[in-house]
Enzyme design. Structure first.
Site, mmCIF file in Angstrom:
data_model
loop_
_atom_site.group_PDB
_atom_site.id
_atom_site.type_symbol
_atom_site.label_atom_id
_atom_site.label_comp_id
_atom_site.label_asym_id
_atom_site.label_seq_id
_atom_site.Cartn_x
_atom_site.Cartn_y
_atom_site.Cartn_z
ATOM 1 C CG ASP A 141 -2.035 1.001 1.119
ATOM 2 O OD1 ASP A 141 -2.563 1.426 2.172
ATOM 3 O OD2 ASP A 141 -2.356 1.415 -0.019
ATOM 4 C CE LYS A 144 -0.738 3.480 -3.979
ATOM 5 N NZ LYS A 144 -0.779 2.718 -2.693
ATOM 6 C CG ASP A 169 -5.346 -0.152 -1.276
ATOM 7 O OD1 ASP A 169 -5.198 0.923 -0.675
ATOM 8 O OD2 ASP A 169 -6.420 -0.485 -1.819
ATOM 9 C CG ASN A 170 -4.374 2.201 -3.592
ATOM 10 O OD1 ASN A 170 -3.554 2.139 -2.674
ATOM 11 N ND2 ASN A 170 -5.571 2.742 -3.418
ATOM 12 C CD GLU A 199 -8.333 4.823 -0.226
ATOM 13 O OE1 GLU A 199 -8.604 3.775 -0.846
ATOM 14 O OE2 GLU A 199 -7.201 5.287 -0.188
HETATM 15 O O1 LIG Z 1 -0.131 7.055 -2.535
HETATM 16 C C1 LIG Z 1 -0.799 6.282 -1.861
HETATM 17 N N1 LIG Z 1 -0.234 5.541 -0.899
HETATM 18 C C2 LIG Z 1 1.198 5.624 -0.657
HETATM 19 C C3 LIG Z 1 1.579 6.863 0.108
HETATM 20 O O2 LIG Z 1 1.440 6.606 1.460
HETATM 21 C C4 LIG Z 1 -2.282 6.182 -2.067
HETATM 22 C C5 LIG Z 1 -2.919 7.163 -2.838
HETATM 23 C C6 LIG Z 1 -4.310 7.121 -3.045
HETATM 24 C C7 LIG Z 1 -4.980 8.167 -3.870
HETATM 25 C C8 LIG Z 1 -4.585 9.499 -3.796
HETATM 26 C C9 LIG Z 1 -5.212 10.466 -4.550
HETATM 27 C C10 LIG Z 1 -6.272 10.107 -5.387
HETATM 28 F F1 LIG Z 1 -6.903 11.062 -6.112
HETATM 29 C C11 LIG Z 1 -6.684 8.789 -5.490
HETATM 30 C C12 LIG Z 1 -6.036 7.810 -4.722
HETATM 31 C C13 LIG Z 1 -5.081 6.095 -2.480
HETATM 32 C C14 LIG Z 1 -4.446 5.112 -1.714
HETATM 33 O O3 LIG Z 1 -5.168 4.098 -1.151
HETATM 34 C C15 LIG Z 1 -3.058 5.140 -1.516
HETATM 35 O O4 LIG Z 1 -2.498 4.120 -0.781
HETATM 36 MG MG LIG Z 2 -3.910 2.523 -0.546
#
Ligand SMILES: O=C(NCCO)c1cc(-c2ccc(F)cc2)cc(O)c1O
Ligand SMILES: [Mg+2]
Length: 214
Positions: A141, A144, A169-170, A199
């Site tokens: 997580d 990316k 995740d993601n 989320e």
């Molecule tokens: O960068 C991420 N994690 C690593 C830094 O700690 C991260 C970003 C997003 C996200 C952000 C901005 C948006 F517009 C969409 C998604 C979501 C997540 O679940 C994530 O883990």
């Molecule tokens: Mg995430």
């Protein structure tokens, strides 16, 4: 200046959750993210899928890449079996500082080790530093673009064993296309996609579960 979003999230936990009650910590963070400020925790919908995979694996040794404020750390640690231990790597010292306090508020500090630094620097030293033979479960997580290099590094360091479960995740939003292609094409992994949503939003996202076959 003023407070950061992680600091405001921590304050919401300390004001709304009961010390030692991990469920109330999870609920307080979800409430904060739905009603005050969005934050990039795995969230309640994908968190339910995370819970089911962790419960199925029941890991003695677990690794999380990307702690942020400790929300998924708490979700995982609360489901570990007796003797289970979770190591979570976080590059950002401000995130790590907040996560330690969230984890402590949940009363899970004895099962969790928050390690500050770059995952690529730390992974080669986990065995010698923490006496880890291999991981039963890995939650990805963090940044990316590091998912793929980091699992290749885990493979090279012999930290994955036949049956190790990776959960990422993601994989849709923000997306991890090179990682997805690799685990879905590689003969060394058996992969399955769990569709969900980003989320606290209606945007599409999901988790990819990949079992390492050795
Ligand atoms: O960068 C991420 N994690 C690593 C830094 O700690 C991260 C970003 C997003 C996200 C952000 C901005 C948006 F517009 C969409 C998604 C979501 C997540 O679940 C994530 O883990
Ligand atoms: Mg995430």
């Amino acid at each position: 200046t003023g407070t950061t979003r992680p600091q405001r999230l921590l304050r919401a936990v300390q004001e709304r959750a009961t010390r030692g009650d991990s469920e109330s910590v999870i609920a307080a963070i979800d409430h904060f993210c739905r009603h005050q400020e969005w934050a990039m925790n795995v969230g309640d919908e994908k968190g339910f899928i995370l819970d089911s995979v962790v419960s199925e694996v029941s890991p003695q040794t677990a690794l999380e890449l990307g702690t942020y404020c400790g929300y998924s750390t708490v979700r995982i640690a609360r489901l570990l079996p007796p003797g289970g231990h979770l190591i979570t790597l976080e590059f950002n010292p401000n995130y790590a500082a907040v996560a330690r306090q969230v984890i402590a508020w949940a009363g899970l500090e004895d099962m969790v080790q928050v390690v500050e630094g770059a995952s690529g620097d730390w992974i080669p030293h986990l065995r010698e530093h923490f006496g880890i033979e291999s991981f039963d479960f890995v939650f990805l997580d963090h940044w990316k673009e590091l998912y793929l290099p980091d699992i290749k590094l885990l493979e090279e360091c012999g930290l994955l064993r036949k049956g190790t479960v990776l959960l990422a995740d993601n994989v849709i939003c923000p997306g991890t296309p090179d990682y997805l292609e690799y685990v879905r094409k590689s003969q060394s992994y058996e992969s399955h996609y769990f569709g969900s949503h980003l989320e606290y939003t209606r945007a599409e996202d999901g988790l990819e579960k990949s079992v390492y076959l050795g």
